[in-house]
Design a protein around this motif. Structure first.
Motif: not given
Length: 196
Positions: A16-23, A59-61
């Protein structure tokens, strides 16, 4: 088993931190109900809790780069919800104060504006009526201001009812044309005045 779960969550949070939308989607499905529960705890309103939940995920994203997979993710989420809720409360309080203060100003402004519009419309109507020929003007005024029927106007002026009707149609056509030429934005006001 718990270590495996922690490892899986850390992996998910790193993605998620790396921007993975699946995560992000996986986290959404895992935490949505829990976040909604927290939000409902703060708001005590289902609709507002749903809004807060959606806001938290936005906000999480937006703040995914601040996620530390080694720290308690639920505490991070809880902080986002709390801050978002407090921010919403402050915003509502400001809006309430603003709306109460401005309501009285808006009401007095609207009253003044309505009076000015009515006065302006009446002036335009007066000019439009003055532009009518004397006979058409007299018939129009007897009908609209004097509230006489076509029959009464016919008898008062010694002309046929059909002539009265034709002159009234003519006067309304002239007035509409005058308004559309000189004040197209107040044509509705004219129609209301003509109907009254």
């Amino acid at each position: 088993m718990e270590q495996l779960e922690d490892f899986k969550n850390a992996e998910l949070l790193n993605a998620l931190k790396a921007g993975d939308s699946a995560a992000f989607n996986e986290i959404y499905h895992q935490y949505r109900k829990k976040i909604y529960g927290y939000a409902y705890h703060f708001s005590r309103d289902g609709e507002e809790a749903e809004e807060l939940t959606q806001d938290v995920f936005v906000r999480l994203w937006e703040n995914r780069s601040k996620i530390d997979p080694k720290k308690n993710f639920e505490a991070f989420i809880y902080t986002l919800i709390r801050n978002n809720f407090l921010s919403t409360l402050r915003k509502k309080a400001r809006e309430k104060v603003y709306s109460e203060e401005n309501l009285k100003y808006e009401q007095s402004f609207n009253t003044i504006e309505e009076e000015l519009n009515a006065k302006e419309t009446k002036q335009i109507v007066h000019k439009a009526i003055e532009s009518l020929s004397p006979q058409v003007k007299k018939i129009y005024l007897l009908s609209r201001n004097g509230h006489h029927t076509h029959e009464e106007i016919s008898q008062l002026m010694g002309i046929s009812k059909n002539t009265v009707n034709n002159h009234l149609k003519k006067s309304l056509g002239i007035l509409r044309k005058y308004f559309s030429t000189y004040s197209p934005e107040t044509i509705l006001s004219l129609l209301l005045i003509m109907l009254c």
